[in-house]
Motif scaffolding. Sequence first.
Motif, short mmCIF file in Angstrom:
data_model
loop_
_atom_site.label_atom_id
_atom_site.label_comp_id
_atom_site.label_asym_id
_atom_site.label_seq_id
_atom_site.Cartn_x
_atom_site.Cartn_y
_atom_site.Cartn_z
N SER A 141 0.85 -1.19 0.00
CA SER A 141 0.00 0.00 0.00
C SER A 141 0.89 1.24 0.00
O SER A 141 2.09 1.18 0.27
CB SER A 141 -0.93 -0.01 1.22
OG SER A 141 -0.18 -0.08 2.42
N GLU A 142 0.28 2.39 -0.29
CA GLU A 142 1.07 3.62 -0.46
C GLU A 142 1.78 4.02 0.84
O GLU A 142 2.84 4.66 0.79
CB GLU A 142 0.16 4.75 -0.94
CG GLU A 142 0.91 5.93 -1.52
CD GLU A 142 1.77 5.56 -2.72
OE1 GLU A 142 2.95 5.99 -2.75
OE2 GLU A 142 1.28 4.83 -3.62
N SER A 143 1.23 3.65 1.99
CA SER A 143 1.89 4.01 3.25
C SER A 143 3.23 3.31 3.42
O SER A 143 4.08 3.76 4.20
CB SER A 143 0.99 3.66 4.44
OG SER A 143 0.83 2.26 4.58
N MET A 144 3.45 2.22 2.68
CA MET A 144 4.73 1.51 2.76
C MET A 144 5.82 2.25 1.98
O MET A 144 7.01 1.93 2.13
CB MET A 144 4.57 0.09 2.21
CG MET A 144 3.71 -0.83 3.05
SD MET A 144 4.49 -1.34 4.59
CE MET A 144 5.70 -2.52 3.98
N ASN A 145 5.43 3.23 1.17
CA ASN A 145 6.41 3.98 0.39
C ASN A 145 6.88 5.19 1.20
O ASN A 145 6.76 6.35 0.77
CB ASN A 145 5.80 4.42 -0.94
CG ASN A 145 6.84 5.00 -1.88
OD1 ASN A 145 8.02 4.62 -1.83
ND2 ASN A 145 6.43 5.92 -2.74
N PHE A 146 7.41 4.93 2.37
CA PHE A 146 7.82 6.00 3.28
C PHE A 146 9.10 5.59 3.98
O PHE A 146 9.32 4.43 4.29
CB PHE A 146 6.73 6.29 4.31
CG PHE A 146 7.08 7.39 5.27
CD1 PHE A 146 6.95 8.71 4.90
CD2 PHE A 146 7.55 7.09 6.54
CE1 PHE A 146 7.28 9.74 5.78
CE2 PHE A 146 7.89 8.11 7.43
CZ PHE A 146 7.75 9.44 7.04
N GLY A 147 9.96 6.57 4.26
CA GLY A 147 11.20 6.32 4.97
C GLY A 147 12.38 6.24 4.02
O GLY A 147 12.23 6.29 2.80
N ASP A 148 13.56 6.16 4.59
CA ASP A 148 14.79 6.05 3.80
C ASP A 148 15.74 5.07 4.50
O ASP A 148 16.40 5.44 5.47
CB ASP A 148 15.46 7.42 3.68
CG ASP A 148 16.66 7.41 2.75
OD1 ASP A 148 16.79 6.43 1.98
OD2 ASP A 148 17.46 8.36 2.81
N PRO A 149 15.78 3.80 4.04
CA PRO A 149 15.03 3.24 2.90
C PRO A 149 13.54 3.14 3.22
O PRO A 149 13.15 3.18 4.39
CB PRO A 149 15.65 1.86 2.73
CG PRO A 149 16.12 1.49 4.12
CD PRO A 149 16.60 2.78 4.73
#
Length: 296
Positions: free
Chosen positions: A94-102
Amino acid sequence: MPATATDPLLSPELLGRLERLELVSRKVFRGRMKGERRSRRKGQSVEFADFRHYVAGDDLRLIDWNLYARLDQLFLKLFLEEEDLHFFSLIDASESMNFGDPTKLRVAKQMAAALGYVGLCRADRVSVSVLGPEGRRAPVLRGRASLWKMLAYLDSVQSGHNVSLYQGVKDFSLRASGTGVAVLLTDLMDKDGYESALRMLIGRRMDVFVMHILSPEEIDPPLRGDRKLIDVEDRDEAEITLNAHVLHRYKETVESFISEVKQFCSKRSIVYIPVRTDTPVETIVTRYLRERGVVR
């Protein structure tokens, strides 16, 4: 230096360490094909396990005639059976997983790749798939030569599959047959909750592991002042002022949520594994997962 999207999911050094590991199941599953793991079930192989009394209908070829000559009783030789295990890795994209670095999604893909490779090295059946309709094209793999096919599939996984955890697990349950070890890689950020999804996996008689992936910024936000927060999945908006009191309440809420998840999993024999995105994948696999009984 943080990993980038172009870096390989698994380094050559980590691949070498993974080859020495083995996936662990707390349950006994009947495999479909011979594998490289020793089952607690008795079968036929080259390694002796035990004796038992002969019962009418047993295979006469397994009778120990030397023991019969000494004791005048019929005993069967039992051997350790080697079997395969079916390993399912379910990735929340889901789009919330596309967060952080990495990003949380990259860490999820790294963990799926690492555990999948451990299974491939042991001739287990490995299924690595994203939650949602896209998961239907995920291949079922076996053998080390399938590593590149698994990595190619994982590289193709992008965020934006905004299905609920329940719908994602339901779709998986309808298309997947059999039982095995199921590892759910997710941030558990679902407004509909996570409980029904986990109950469904338990209902499938899976050996369930939950890897709860969060970024440091979600645990301890560095934000201050007036902010507009936008939900990346449903675009809900909220305007707030982030001061010391609000941040303290936020941290308490996060800690309470994590505690509730732990309790829910513990009561249902689900292994809960917290994962921070700033922890190297090598440390997660070779230390944390060993401590929690996922690999050995």
